[in-house]
Write a protein that holds these residues in place. Structure first.
Motif, PDB file in Angstrom:
ATOM      1  N   CYS A 179      41.449  25.962  53.286  1.00 24.23           N
ATOM      2  CA  CYS A 179      40.928  24.918  54.275  1.00 24.23           C
ATOM      3  C   CYS A 179      41.890  23.848  53.858  1.00 24.23           C
ATOM      4  O   CYS A 179      42.527  23.015  54.515  1.00 24.23           O
ATOM      5  N   VAL A 180      41.716  23.424  52.419  1.00 18.72           N
ATOM      6  CA  VAL A 180      42.624  22.286  51.948  1.00 18.72           C
ATOM      7  C   VAL A 180      44.111  22.529  52.089  1.00 18.72           C
ATOM      8  O   VAL A 180      45.048  21.792  52.318  1.00 18.72           O
ATOM      9  N   LEU A 181      44.453  23.731  51.717  1.00 15.21           N
ATOM     10  CA  LEU A 181      46.034  24.194  51.844  1.00 15.21           C
ATOM     11  C   LEU A 181      46.330  23.876  53.158  1.00 15.21           C
ATOM     12  O   LEU A 181      47.384  23.443  53.402  1.00 15.21           O
ATOM     13  N   PHE A 182      45.666  24.476  54.268  1.00 15.66           N
ATOM     14  CA  PHE A 182      46.176  24.101  55.708  1.00 15.66           C
ATOM     15  C   PHE A 182      46.316  22.703  55.821  1.00 15.66           C
ATOM     16  O   PHE A 182      47.170  22.306  56.567  1.00 15.66           O
ATOM     17  N   LEU A 183      45.294  21.817  55.537  1.00 11.28           N
ATOM     18  CA  LEU A 183      45.509  20.558  55.807  1.00 11.28           C
ATOM     19  C   LEU A 183      46.554  19.911  54.922  1.00 11.28           C
ATOM     20  O   LEU A 183      47.386  18.987  55.625  1.00 11.28           O
ATOM     21  N   PHE A 184      47.004  20.578  53.740  1.00 10.37           N
ATOM     22  CA  PHE A 184      48.191  19.907  53.384  1.00 10.37           C
ATOM     23  C   PHE A 184      49.568  20.247  53.746  1.00 10.37           C
ATOM     24  O   PHE A 184      50.519  19.883  53.726  1.00 10.37           O
TER      25      PHE A 184
END
Length: 251
Positions: A19-24
């Motif tokens: 999820c964090v990677l997608f946001l980045f």
């Protein structure tokens, strides 16, 4: 019970990391969408056009740097920076050769990354892999010799004949080491990169007079290739960190 709790924790960590990677990655998707919306290839060369074209790759640079740290400047981060330089050069037709040099350096940086310790524990050889290498190098050689008559008819054959040959050598070498990593996203990214460059070469050296949606194919596959390589490299780093954590827990 401890094992079950550890597995559940690992699943939560992977989900949170994704999820964090997608946001980045949202700036990459937004800048790529902006590029296609403005469709920069149809505009006159300018600093603004160069910035819009390079923005998606530069956004990936910051994401990889965030996960992998400054040492990755000699790996995928460095390759992305060189690729952004190539993007900028190709905005101006007279800088095409300089753009080739930038992308050739990018492939060298990618190759260095694929040789790093993060991938070495997963790399192995098998008959199937050697057969793939044979097909890959055969395809690379076939592409070059297919392009050769058109390179000889280019405005500067004494430059482009050896330059394209060296470039093909480097991108095939990069793809070979991508296959060695056994990371599906990295290998797929390298293969898609080859497709993008071959499509560009068909148009640049007048192999085909007109290719429907040729520029769309080049840029779509190019951005996809960079995205896959970047995510694959980040995943390798995350996997290495998780492995080190498990070793620390067992000790």
């Amino acid at each position: 019970m401890d094992i079950l709790e550890t597995d559940a924790y690992d699943r939560r960590q992977r989900r949170n990391t994704s999820c964090v990677l997608f946001l980045f990655l949202l700036p990459f998707f937004a800048s790529a969408a902006l590029y296609f919306h403005l469709w920069i290839p149809l505009s006159a060369p300018s600093i603004l056009a160069a910035g819009v074209k390079a923005a998606p790759v530069l956004s990936l640079t910051f994401v990889v740097l965030k996960y992998n740290g400054g040492w990755s400047l000699l790996g995928v981060t460095g390759g992305l920076v060189m690729s952004a330089g190539g993007d900028i050069c190709l905005i101006w037709p007279n800088l095409f050769l300089m753009g080739m040099v930038c992308f050739a350096l990018a492939h060298l940086f990618y190759t260095l990354s694929f040789l790093s310790s993060r991938y070495s524990s997963h790399s192995s050889s098998s008959c199937g892999l050697y057969f793939f290498y044979l097909l890959l190098w055969g395809a690379g050689g076939g592409i070059y010799f297919y392009l050769l008559p058109f390179l000889q008819k280019s405005p500067e054959p004494e430059i482009f004949v050896p330059a394209v040959g060296g470039y093909v050598l480097l991108i095939v070498l990069m793809t070979t080491f991508a296959a060695r990593t056994r990371q599906p996203l990295v290998l797929l990214g390298a293969l898609v990169f080859m497709v993008s460059d071959f499509t560009l070469a068909l148009q640049q050296f007048k192999v085909v007079e007109h290719l429907d949606y040729g520029r769309h194919i080049v840029m779509t596959t190019y951005y996809l290739a960079q995205l896959l390589i970047a995510i694959g490299d980040i995943q390798a780093t995350i996997a290495e960190q998780a492995e080190e954590l498990h070793k620390w827990k067992r000790s």
